[in-house]
Design an enzyme around this catalytic site. Sequence first.
Site, PDB file in Angstrom:
ATOM      1  N   ASN A   1      58.960  16.805  -2.437  1.00  0.00           N
ATOM      2  CA  ASN A   1      57.560  16.494  -2.980  1.00  0.00           C
ATOM      3  C   ASN A   1      56.380  16.769  -2.775  1.00  0.00           C
ATOM      4  O   ASN A   1      55.987  17.256  -1.578  1.00  0.00           O
ATOM      5  CB  ASN A   1      57.436  14.827  -3.345  1.00  0.00           C
TER       6      ASN A   1
ATOM      7  N   GLU B   1      52.497  16.447  -3.516  1.00  0.00           N
ATOM      8  CA  GLU B   1      51.470  15.428  -4.015  1.00  0.00           C
ATOM      9  C   GLU B   1      50.149  16.107  -4.353  1.00  0.00           C
ATOM     10  O   GLU B   1      49.978  17.381  -3.805  1.00  0.00           O
ATOM     11  CB  GLU B   1      51.152  14.133  -3.276  1.00  0.00           C
TER      12      GLU B   1
ATOM     13  N   CYS C   1      57.771  16.065  -8.091  1.00  0.00           N
ATOM     14  CA  CYS C   1      59.004  15.554  -7.539  1.00  0.00           C
ATOM     15  C   CYS C   1      59.516  16.615  -6.697  1.00  0.00           C
ATOM     16  O   CYS C   1      59.625  17.752  -7.262  1.00  0.00           O
ATOM     17  CB  CYS C   1      59.749  14.692  -8.025  1.00  0.00           C
TER      18      CYS C   1
ATOM     19  N   GLU D   1      63.019  16.930  -6.740  1.00  0.00           N
ATOM     20  CA  GLU D   1      64.153  17.555  -7.351  1.00  0.00           C
ATOM     21  C   GLU D   1      63.634  18.690  -8.238  1.00  0.00           C
ATOM     22  O   GLU D   1      64.325  19.581  -8.577  1.00  0.00           O
ATOM     23  CB  GLU D   1      64.707  16.424  -8.134  1.00  0.00           C
TER      24      GLU D   1
ATOM     25  N   CYS E   1      63.404   9.887 -10.463  1.00  0.00           N
ATOM     26  CA  CYS E   1      62.815   9.455 -11.579  1.00  0.00           C
ATOM     27  C   CYS E   1      63.501   9.859 -12.849  1.00  0.00           C
ATOM     28  O   CYS E   1      64.074  10.766 -13.027  1.00  0.00           O
ATOM     29  CB  CYS E   1      61.205   9.715 -11.369  1.00  0.00           C
TER      30      CYS E   1
ATOM     31  N   CYS F   1      62.686  13.654 -13.532  1.00  0.00           N
ATOM     32  CA  CYS F   1      63.680  14.605 -12.784  1.00  0.00           C
ATOM     33  C   CYS F   1      64.935  14.450 -13.328  1.00  0.00           C
ATOM     34  O   CYS F   1      65.594  15.566 -13.535  1.00  0.00           O
ATOM     35  CB  CYS F   1      63.612  14.396 -11.553  1.00  0.00           C
TER      36      CYS F   1
HETATM   37 ZN    ZN Z   1      60.794  12.669 -10.255  1.00  0.00          ZN
END
Ligand code: ZN
Length: 162
Positions: free
Chosen positions: A47, A49, A58, A60, A88, A91
């Site tokens: 990830n 940010e 993210c 993934e 999530c 993703c």
């Molecule tokens: Zn995600």
Amino acid sequence: MKLSTKAVRELVAAAKKARLKAYCPYSRYPIGAAVLTDAGRIYTGANVENASYGLTMCGERVAVANAVTRGEKALLAVCVVGRSPKPCGACRQVVIEFSSKDTWLIIVDLGGEGRRETVSKARMFSMLPGAFDPLEAGLLPKNPQNLLNRRTRRGKTRRTRR
Ligand code: ZN
């Protein structure tokens, strides 16, 4: 497609290593991800940010973008590593774009606070029932080269190996 124990071990190790590169000063919630392609290669992500929180990527999706931008669009397995690291919804949809019915999702929960590490495995498609389907929506041509067409021909998929 049956994943070998060795392949799973390599994928998990790659995702754990990628997790160390996560940029997450705001959440302090590092996630590592790795994808295994039909060419047998592994691509990783973590990830990333941003101070403008909505711009956060993210792990993934970073891993998928790494694979796709190297010309690999067919995923055999996706692995995500973290503390209770369930992908999530965004993703899941992104991974499904490059998945067949046989693509695996491997979730490695690192545990902590008295909980031990656990590994669980599921078919990617079972993780997003009713996923948006660009073929049904007429957004992609129905040609045999289209990865998404392979979804309905389970067991008959021909994969080219280098
Ligand atoms: Zn995600």
